[in-house]
Design a protein around this motif. Structure first.
Motif, short mmCIF file in Angstrom:
data_model
loop_
_atom_site.label_atom_id
_atom_site.label_comp_id
_atom_site.label_asym_id
_atom_site.label_seq_id
_atom_site.Cartn_x
_atom_site.Cartn_y
_atom_site.Cartn_z
N GLY A 180 0.79 -1.22 0.00
CA GLY A 180 0.00 0.00 0.00
C GLY A 180 0.82 1.27 0.00
O GLY A 180 0.27 2.37 0.02
N ASP A 181 2.15 1.15 -0.03
CA ASP A 181 3.02 2.34 -0.04
C ASP A 181 3.22 2.81 -1.47
O ASP A 181 4.18 2.44 -2.13
N MET A 182 2.29 3.64 -1.95
CA MET A 182 2.37 4.06 -3.35
C MET A 182 3.50 5.06 -3.58
O MET A 182 4.08 5.09 -4.67
N TYR A 183 3.86 5.84 -2.58
CA TYR A 183 5.02 6.71 -2.75
C TYR A 183 6.24 5.86 -3.03
O TYR A 183 7.02 6.14 -3.95
N ILE A 225 -3.68 9.52 -13.29
CA ILE A 225 -2.94 8.91 -12.19
C ILE A 225 -3.30 9.61 -10.88
O ILE A 225 -3.60 8.98 -9.88
N VAL A 226 -3.28 10.95 -10.92
CA VAL A 226 -3.53 11.73 -9.71
C VAL A 226 -4.93 11.47 -9.16
O VAL A 226 -5.16 11.53 -7.95
N LYS A 227 -5.86 11.17 -10.05
CA LYS A 227 -7.24 10.91 -9.64
C LYS A 227 -7.32 9.84 -8.56
O LYS A 227 -8.13 9.91 -7.64
N TYR A 228 -6.44 8.81 -8.66
CA TYR A 228 -6.47 7.71 -7.70
C TYR A 228 -5.35 7.79 -6.67
O TYR A 228 -5.43 7.17 -5.61
N ASN A 229 -4.28 8.53 -7.01
CA ASN A 229 -3.15 8.55 -6.09
C ASN A 229 -2.38 9.86 -6.18
O ASN A 229 -1.73 10.14 -7.18
N GLU A 289 0.18 10.59 -4.36
CA GLU A 289 1.60 10.38 -4.09
C GLU A 289 2.44 10.44 -5.36
O GLU A 289 3.63 10.72 -5.32
N PHE A 290 1.79 10.19 -6.48
CA PHE A 290 2.52 10.23 -7.76
C PHE A 290 3.16 11.60 -7.96
O PHE A 290 4.34 11.72 -8.30
N MET A 291 2.41 12.67 -7.73
CA MET A 291 2.96 14.01 -7.93
C MET A 291 3.97 14.37 -6.85
O MET A 291 4.87 15.18 -7.09
N THR A 292 3.85 13.77 -5.67
CA THR A 292 4.88 13.98 -4.64
C THR A 292 6.21 13.42 -5.11
O THR A 292 7.26 14.04 -4.93
N VAL A 293 6.15 12.24 -5.75
CA VAL A 293 7.37 11.62 -6.29
C VAL A 293 7.96 12.48 -7.40
O VAL A 293 9.16 12.71 -7.46
N ILE A 294 7.09 12.93 -8.32
CA ILE A 294 7.56 13.79 -9.41
C ILE A 294 8.20 15.05 -8.84
O ILE A 294 9.27 15.50 -9.30
N SER A 295 7.57 15.64 -7.84
CA SER A 295 8.09 16.85 -7.21
C SER A 295 9.45 16.58 -6.57
O SER A 295 10.39 17.37 -6.74
N ASP A 296 9.57 15.47 -5.87
CA ASP A 296 10.85 15.14 -5.23
C ASP A 296 11.94 14.87 -6.26
O ASP A 296 13.12 15.20 -6.04
N MET A 297 11.57 14.27 -7.39
CA MET A 297 12.55 14.04 -8.45
C MET A 297 13.05 15.37 -9.00
O MET A 297 14.25 15.56 -9.24
N SER A 337 -5.44 21.89 -5.38
CA SER A 337 -5.95 21.26 -4.16
C SER A 337 -5.74 19.75 -4.19
O SER A 337 -5.57 19.13 -3.14
N SER A 338 -5.73 19.16 -5.39
CA SER A 338 -5.54 17.71 -5.52
C SER A 338 -4.12 17.28 -5.20
O SER A 338 -3.89 16.23 -4.60
N ILE A 339 -3.14 18.07 -5.63
CA ILE A 339 -1.74 17.64 -5.47
C ILE A 339 -1.03 18.35 -4.32
O ILE A 339 0.12 18.02 -4.00
N GLY A 340 -1.69 19.31 -3.68
CA GLY A 340 -1.14 19.92 -2.48
C GLY A 340 0.19 20.62 -2.70
O GLY A 340 0.38 21.34 -3.68
N HIS A 341 1.13 20.39 -1.79
CA HIS A 341 2.42 21.08 -1.82
C HIS A 341 3.23 20.75 -3.07
O HIS A 341 4.15 21.52 -3.43
N SER A 342 2.90 19.68 -3.74
CA SER A 342 3.63 19.33 -4.97
C SER A 342 3.46 20.41 -6.04
O SER A 342 4.31 20.54 -6.93
#
Length: 472
Positions: A93-96, A124-128, A130-138, A166-171
């Motif tokens: 369940g750790d999608m990040y 992708i963002v619709k369901y998760n 964390e995807f954009m958090t990963v993109i942001s961190d990259m 609002s969907s992707i937050g700080h990313s």
């Protein structure tokens, strides 16, 4: 089709060649040419490309993994073991961790700038998220030191402009720039259809709205009539059901939206008129109109904010999407006839009588584009600070532009008759007076020509410009 996309290509090139990692959001309606733009941009570059489908979270991840395998940039066994011991260790369940496990391998791309393209990323963002958090961190350099250029695209204008942050937050803080793809201009259409008369090019522009996905179906090697029959009226043709499908793609409760759009396409463009025709409550209609406006299918047009309000109409609604308007004006209410009539007979009976009239509003758009083009190259008498239209109870002013010194440019576009007459000019001047504005410069646009009285008058007045369709 990259005609008219030089500015967008330049923007992507600048992001790619900048000295920093970047994240660019490219968005625009379906068929606007996002994929063609991306294809043209990466043709001489090494890039990881993935188009996200509408699928479940699990299926999306599996498809993404498969794409990484195609590129041969997945981790080997020893790297996976290191990953398992790292901060990105995978847990159920750790999608990040799942996405980080994949994107850490982007640095294996054989190129100096690691170029990553994710099309329709909202799927992708619709369901998760964390995807954009990963993109942001990259992009921030948390996975590797190499420079990365990430481009994500979306066909959902409303989601990008109203819900994405609002969907992707700080990313969202990692986004370097937004690039909204708009419809092509009339100049582009004329270039595309060199064998057509300017008149027929105007009708093509009106039908397609300048959307490349529609334009690619039309050819100037056959007549306007043959194009409409081939691409719209023929069963199984590319645009046969596109008018209805585009609404289904964007909205639920399509039957209610269809009713509203049918009313607007047939001239019922005031809230009271929509209420009287549909029987829907005004509040309900307003909600549906808001949704259509957010998706740029409909627009609410207000009169220029000036004096003369007692002579001004209240806000009106019109269909902004060219093909949607064509569909609801000519096809939606006549589908039964389209099924039983010969296609050519259907065209002659339901389309031919008014198809050139259909382009009248587009002529105003083209006149406005002309004014804006002159302004952009500093060839207009004023530098536009504000621009709009005026909808009067006794007539309209198609173009109003004003500079910071309160100098006004007004314009009128005559499409419904071949000749722009002096009487039409006098009517425009009356409406200018009723609107309570100036007329320092006057631009008159005609479908064909101007009568002799108006030509002579303009010859004696340097502030009046007469412009025919052919000159455009």
């Amino acid at each position: 089709m990259l005609l008219g996309r030089q500015n967008e290509l330049t923007a992507l090139k600048e992001a790619y060649e900048s000295g920093e990692s970047t994240l660019t959001v490219v968005y625009g309606r379906t068929g606007i040419g996002k994929t063609s733009l991306i294809r043209g941009f990466i043709k001489d570059k090494t890039a990881f490309y993935y188009s996200a489908s509408q699928s479940s979270e699990k299926e999306q991840l599996e498809l993404l993994k498969k794409e990484f395998q195609r590129y041969g940039i997945t981790g080997n066994e020893s790297e996976d073991r290191v990953m398992a011991e790292s901060e990105y260790a995978l847990e159920e369940g750790d999608m990040y961790g799942e996405y980080a496990h994949l994107f850490k391998n982007i640095n294996k791309l054989d190129c100096e700038v690691k170029l990553v393209i994710i099309e329709e990323f909202q799927n992708i963002v619709k369901y998760n998220k964390e995807f954009m958090t990963v993109i942001s961190d990259m992009v921030k350099g948390k996975f590797f030191d190499e420079k990365v250029c990430v481009i994500v695209t979306s066909s959902s204008i409303s989601w990008v402009e109203n819900s994405m942050v609002s969907s992707i937050g700080h990313s969202a803080l990692s986004i370097s720039s937004f690039l909204k793809l708009k419809e092509l201009s009339f100049v582009d259409i004329v270039r595309l259809y060199g064998r057509y008369s300017v008149l027929d090019s105007m009708v093509i522009y009106a039908i397609t709205g300048g959307v490349p996905g529609y334009l690619k179906n039309f050819s100037d090697r056959i007549s306007l009539k043959e194009n409409i029959i081939k691409n719209i009226l023929t069963p199984g043709s590319s645009m046969r059901s596109e008018g209805a499908d585009y609404i289904k793609e964007e909205l639920r409760e399509t039957s209610l939206y269809n009713t509203i759009l049918y009313c607007i396409a047939n001239g019922e463009n005031k809230l009271n008129e929509l209420h009287a025709h549909t029987g829907f409550g005004r509040d309900k209609i307003s909600v549906y109109l808001k949704n259509l406006i957010e998706r740029e299918i409909v627009e609410k047009i207000y009169s220029y904010d000036i004096g003369g309000k007692e002579h001004t109409k209240k806000g009106l609604y019109r269909i902004k999407s060219g093909y949607t308007e064509f569909w609801f004006r000519y096809i939606y209410g006549n589908e039964s006839q389209l099924e039983i009539l010969d296609r050519e007979e259907f065209y002659e009976r339901y389309i031919a009588p008014t198809i050139y009239e259909f382009a009248s509003e587009t002529f105003v758009k083209v006149g406005t584009e002309f004014i804006e083009l002159l302004d952009s190259v500093d060839r207009l008498e004023i530098k536009i600070a504000r621009r709009g239209r005026w909808w009067g109870k006794n007539g309209d002013i198609d173009i109003i532009a004003c500079d910071n010194d309160e100098r006004y440019l007004v314009g009128k576009c005559n499409w419904l008759t071949d000749t722009f007459t002096f009487e039409m000019f006098e009517e425009l001047m009356l409406n200018v007076e009723l609107a309570g504005i100036g007329s320092d410069y006057i631009y008159l646009f005609s479908k064909d020509t101007f009568d002799e009285e108006l030509k002579n008058f303009a010859a004696d007045n340097d502030n009046i410009k007469l412009i025919s369709l052919k000159e455009l």
